[in-house]
Write a protein that holds these residues in place. Structure first.
Motif, PDB file in Angstrom:
ATOM      1  N   ARG A  92       0.771  -1.256   0.050  1.00 51.43           N
ATOM      2  CA  ARG A  92      -0.058   0.205  -0.196  1.00 51.43           C
ATOM      3  C   ARG A  92       0.862   1.196  -0.108  1.00 51.43           C
ATOM      4  O   ARG A  92       0.555   2.158  -0.608  1.00 51.43           O
ATOM      5  N   PHE A  93       2.041   1.197   0.728  1.00 55.52           N
ATOM      6  CA  PHE A  93       2.860   2.332   0.623  1.00 55.52           C
ATOM      7  C   PHE A  93       3.417   2.616  -0.704  1.00 55.52           C
ATOM      8  O   PHE A  93       3.509   3.906  -1.001  1.00 55.52           O
ATOM      9  N   MET A  94       3.890   1.736  -1.139  1.00 50.32           N
ATOM     10  CA  MET A  94       4.196   1.947  -2.678  1.00 50.32           C
ATOM     11  C   MET A  94       3.165   2.326  -3.618  1.00 50.32           C
ATOM     12  O   MET A  94       3.586   3.441  -4.529  1.00 50.32           O
ATOM     13  N   GLU A  95       2.143   1.783  -3.544  1.00 46.20           N
ATOM     14  CA  GLU A  95       0.975   2.195  -4.284  1.00 46.20           C
ATOM     15  C   GLU A  95       0.875   3.738  -3.922  1.00 46.20           C
ATOM     16  O   GLU A  95       0.546   4.601  -5.012  1.00 46.20           O
ATOM     17  N   GLY A  96       0.767   4.091  -2.852  1.00 49.77           N
ATOM     18  CA  GLY A  96       0.679   5.556  -2.508  1.00 49.77           C
ATOM     19  C   GLY A  96       1.809   6.459  -2.995  1.00 49.77           C
ATOM     20  O   GLY A  96       1.389   7.744  -3.048  1.00 49.77           O
ATOM     21  N   SER A  97       2.613   6.082  -3.246  1.00 47.99           N
ATOM     22  CA  SER A  97       3.706   6.812  -3.918  1.00 47.99           C
ATOM     23  C   SER A  97       3.796   6.563  -5.359  1.00 47.99           C
ATOM     24  O   SER A  97       4.835   7.008  -5.786  1.00 47.99           O
ATOM     25  N   ASP A  98       2.768   6.281  -5.897  1.00 39.91           N
ATOM     26  CA  ASP A  98       2.706   5.959  -7.313  1.00 39.91           C
ATOM     27  C   ASP A  98       3.698   4.990  -7.801  1.00 39.91           C
ATOM     28  O   ASP A  98       4.389   5.175  -9.152  1.00 39.91           O
ATOM     29  N   ARG A  99       4.008   3.820  -7.064  1.00 39.81           N
ATOM     30  CA  ARG A  99       4.781   2.910  -7.546  1.00 39.81           C
ATOM     31  C   ARG A  99       4.037   1.527  -7.267  1.00 39.81           C
ATOM     32  O   ARG A  99       4.326   0.842  -6.490  1.00 39.81           O
ATOM     33  N   PRO A 100       2.911   1.193  -8.344  1.00 36.80           N
ATOM     34  CA  PRO A 100       2.059   0.235  -8.239  1.00 36.80           C
ATOM     35  C   PRO A 100       2.892  -1.175  -8.222  1.00 36.80           C
ATOM     36  O   PRO A 100       3.651  -1.314  -9.175  1.00 36.80           O
ATOM     37  N   VAL A 101       2.830  -1.895  -7.290  1.00 34.16           N
ATOM     38  CA  VAL A 101       3.300  -3.204  -7.177  1.00 34.16           C
ATOM     39  C   VAL A 101       2.579  -4.350  -7.962  1.00 34.16           C
ATOM     40  O   VAL A 101       1.672  -4.441  -7.980  1.00 34.16           O
ATOM     41  N   ASP A 102       3.848  -4.738  -8.943  1.00 34.21           N
ATOM     42  CA  ASP A 102       3.302  -6.085  -9.662  1.00 34.21           C
ATOM     43  C   ASP A 102       3.980  -7.333  -8.999  1.00 34.21           C
ATOM     44  O   ASP A 102       3.312  -8.488  -9.350  1.00 34.21           O
ATOM     45  N   LEU A 103       4.859  -7.308  -8.427  1.00 28.98           N
ATOM     46  CA  LEU A 103       5.749  -8.366  -7.860  1.00 28.98           C
ATOM     47  C   LEU A 103       5.943  -8.535  -6.322  1.00 28.98           C
ATOM     48  O   LEU A 103       6.275  -7.493  -5.827  1.00 28.98           O
ATOM     49  N   LEU A 104       5.653  -9.595  -5.834  1.00 29.95           N
ATOM     50  CA  LEU A 104       5.977  -9.955  -4.555  1.00 29.95           C
ATOM     51  C   LEU A 104       7.114 -10.950  -4.494  1.00 29.95           C
ATOM     52  O   LEU A 104       6.959 -12.189  -5.172  1.00 29.95           O
ATOM     53  N   VAL A 105       8.253 -10.959  -3.562  1.00 28.79           N
ATOM     54  CA  VAL A 105       9.211 -11.947  -3.682  1.00 28.79           C
ATOM     55  C   VAL A 105       9.448 -12.133  -2.169  1.00 28.79           C
ATOM     56  O   VAL A 105       9.692 -10.931  -1.273  1.00 28.79           O
ATOM     57  N   VAL A 114       4.627 -13.883   1.887  1.00 27.79           N
ATOM     58  CA  VAL A 114       4.206 -13.395   0.423  1.00 27.79           C
ATOM     59  C   VAL A 114       3.227 -14.183  -0.037  1.00 27.79           C
ATOM     60  O   VAL A 114       2.009 -13.785  -0.760  1.00 27.79           O
ATOM     61  N   LEU A 115       3.154 -15.373   0.238  1.00 22.40           N
ATOM     62  CA  LEU A 115       2.055 -16.541  -0.303  1.00 22.40           C
ATOM     63  C   LEU A 115       0.852 -15.984   0.441  1.00 22.40           C
ATOM     64  O   LEU A 115      -0.293 -16.183  -0.025  1.00 22.40           O
ATOM     65  N   SER A 116       0.937 -15.734   1.647  1.00 27.32           N
ATOM     66  CA  SER A 116      -0.443 -15.581   2.406  1.00 27.32           C
ATOM     67  C   SER A 116      -0.863 -14.049   2.240  1.00 27.32           C
ATOM     68  O   SER A 116      -2.011 -13.862   2.079  1.00 27.32           O
ATOM     69  N   ALA A 117       0.112 -13.105   1.895  1.00 25.65           N
ATOM     70  CA  ALA A 117      -0.210 -11.744   1.857  1.00 25.65           C
ATOM     71  C   ALA A 117      -0.766 -11.288   0.366  1.00 25.65           C
ATOM     72  O   ALA A 117      -1.577 -10.642  -0.039  1.00 25.65           O
ATOM     73  N   ALA A 118      -0.515 -12.357  -0.557  1.00 29.36           N
ATOM     74  CA  ALA A 118      -0.955 -12.047  -1.921  1.00 29.36           C
ATOM     75  C   ALA A 118      -2.599 -11.937  -1.983  1.00 29.36           C
ATOM     76  O   ALA A 118      -2.929 -10.944  -2.802  1.00 29.36           O
ATOM     77  N   GLY A 119      -3.144 -12.704  -1.256  1.00 32.87           N
ATOM     78  CA  GLY A 119      -4.320 -12.462  -1.181  1.00 32.87           C
ATOM     79  C   GLY A 119      -5.272 -11.311  -0.909  1.00 32.87           C
ATOM     80  O   GLY A 119      -6.178 -10.995  -1.140  1.00 32.87           O
ATOM     81  N   SER A 120      -4.459 -10.420  -0.305  1.00 30.22           N
ATOM     82  CA  SER A 120      -4.885  -9.132   0.231  1.00 30.22           C
ATOM     83  C   SER A 120      -4.183  -8.102  -0.630  1.00 30.22           C
ATOM     84  O   SER A 120      -4.256  -7.014  -0.331  1.00 30.22           O
ATOM     85  N   CYS A 121      -3.597  -8.352  -1.768  1.00 30.79           N
ATOM     86  CA  CYS A 121      -2.891  -7.289  -2.716  1.00 30.79           C
ATOM     87  C   CYS A 121      -3.610  -7.596  -4.196  1.00 30.79           C
ATOM     88  O   CYS A 121      -3.043  -8.507  -5.020  1.00 30.79           O
ATOM     89  N   PRO A 122      -4.692  -7.385  -4.452  1.00 30.11           N
ATOM     90  CA  PRO A 122      -5.419  -7.773  -5.776  1.00 30.11           C
ATOM     91  C   PRO A 122      -4.774  -7.386  -6.978  1.00 30.11           C
ATOM     92  O   PRO A 122      -4.941  -7.947  -7.918  1.00 30.11           O
ATOM     93  N   ASP A 123      -3.824  -6.124  -6.669  1.00 31.69           N
ATOM     94  CA  ASP A 123      -3.265  -5.664  -7.939  1.00 31.69           C
ATOM     95  C   ASP A 123      -1.980  -6.192  -8.331  1.00 31.69           C
ATOM     96  O   ASP A 123      -1.247  -5.900  -9.375  1.00 31.69           O
ATOM     97  N   VAL A 124      -1.339  -7.107  -7.378  1.00 35.27           N
ATOM     98  CA  VAL A 124      -0.166  -7.841  -7.519  1.00 35.27           C
ATOM     99  C   VAL A 124      -0.305  -8.834  -8.568  1.00 35.27           C
ATOM    100  O   VAL A 124      -1.272  -9.717  -8.536  1.00 35.27           O
ATOM    101  N   SER A 125       0.350  -8.848  -9.559  1.00 34.41           N
ATOM    102  CA  SER A 125       0.394  -9.826 -10.798  1.00 34.41           C
ATOM    103  C   SER A 125       1.168 -10.995 -10.530  1.00 34.41           C
ATOM    104  O   SER A 125       0.695 -12.119 -11.386  1.00 34.41           O
ATOM    105  N   ALA A 126       2.065 -11.112  -9.595  1.00 39.45           N
ATOM    106  CA  ALA A 126       3.003 -12.333  -9.701  1.00 39.45           C
ATOM    107  C   ALA A 126       3.624 -12.694  -8.321  1.00 39.45           C
ATOM    108  O   ALA A 126       3.852 -11.475  -7.760  1.00 39.45           O
TER     109      ALA A 126
END
Length: 253
Positions: A92-105, A114-126
């Motif tokens: 959310r912080f990254m999105e708020g600074s105009d850096r939308p997150v595509d990737l969780l590592v 990150v496997l658990s968090a992804a479900g709460s990050c609908p805009d993350v792509s991978a």
């Protein structure tokens, strides 16, 4: 390599410290990295993977979890659920600074997060995991000498490497309740599972379980010759180059 020091609120209000490794050249996308159990944003796996991804155009935020490194708070007040929630706050912080997150590592315990968090990050792509446990309670072997005392007394001091921390009953109980099966099954986005067959800390069987539970599109890459912490020269950079190539179709600059 250019970087930016940042601070943002955790899910419980304390201020977390992070570093955004800024992308070199054309921006291919942005990501968030979750570090291993008690390791911090400056451990070799976190720093080297994120810097290499940034060198290849993928800007990455790595941050210290509660009470670690430069972050506020007491590590003992955290839990696996707290780590997951703070990963979501980082996105959310990254999105708020105009850096939308595509990737969780995520590396090790952070891979489970990150496997658990992804479900709460609908805009993350991978999502990509490195040396992740299938069951978060796998970390209990790191404190099994004191776990009975923690359950009985509510807390106990424990040392992890050079860190003297307080382990609390709430942490132990929370991590025992964590169940990644439903999270992995419901991931519904591309997953890259990376693991070394000679990992003596989190065995390769964990990668097999994650991969079997996941739905397509899913990929597995063997990090042949790597240790769990990716400390030997070139190991973390190699992992990052693989992540970079695999994630390319899912990035949106």
């Amino acid at each position: 390599m250019a970087s930016e020091r940042v601070r943002f609120p955790s899910s419980s209000g304390e201020v977390l410290a992070g570093i955004v490794d800024l992308p070199h050249g054309t921006v291919r996308g942005w990501g968030v990295f979750s570090h291993g159990f008690t390791l911090g944003k400056d451990c070799p796996a976190a720093a080297r993977i994120c810097k290499q991804l940034a060198a290849e155009g993928v800007g990455m935020l790595r941050f210290d979890n509660l009470g670690l490194g430069d972050s506020e708070g007491d590590w003992g007040d955290g839990s696996f659920s707290h780590k997951v929630a703070d990963t979501v706050e980082a996105v959310r912080f990254m999105e708020g600074s105009d850096r939308p997150v595509d990737l969780l590592v995520g590396h090790s315990f952070g891979g489970a997060a990150v496997l658990s968090a992804a479900g709460s990050c609908p805009d993350v792509s991978a999502v990509a995991t490195v040396a992740a446990p299938y069951d978060p309670s796998h970390v209990e072997h790191q404190y099994d000498a004191v776990v009975e005392r923690v359950i009985a007394d509510g807390e106990a001091p424990v040392t992890f490497g050079d860190k003297a921390l307080t382990l609390r009953r709430e942490f132990v109980e929370d991590v025992r309740r964590a169940d990644l099966r439903a999270c992995i099954t419901a991931l519904r986005r591309p997953l890259l599972v990376m693991h070394s067959p000679t990992d003596n800390t989190v065995g390769i069987a964990n990668a097999s379980e994650i991969f079997r539970t996941a739905r397509h599109p899913r990929s597995f890459v063997s990090l042949e010759g790597s240790d769990h912490l990716l400390t030997a020269p070139g190991q973390a950079k190699r992992a990052a180059r693989i992540i970079s190539a695999w994630a390319d179709p899912y990035l949106s600059p």
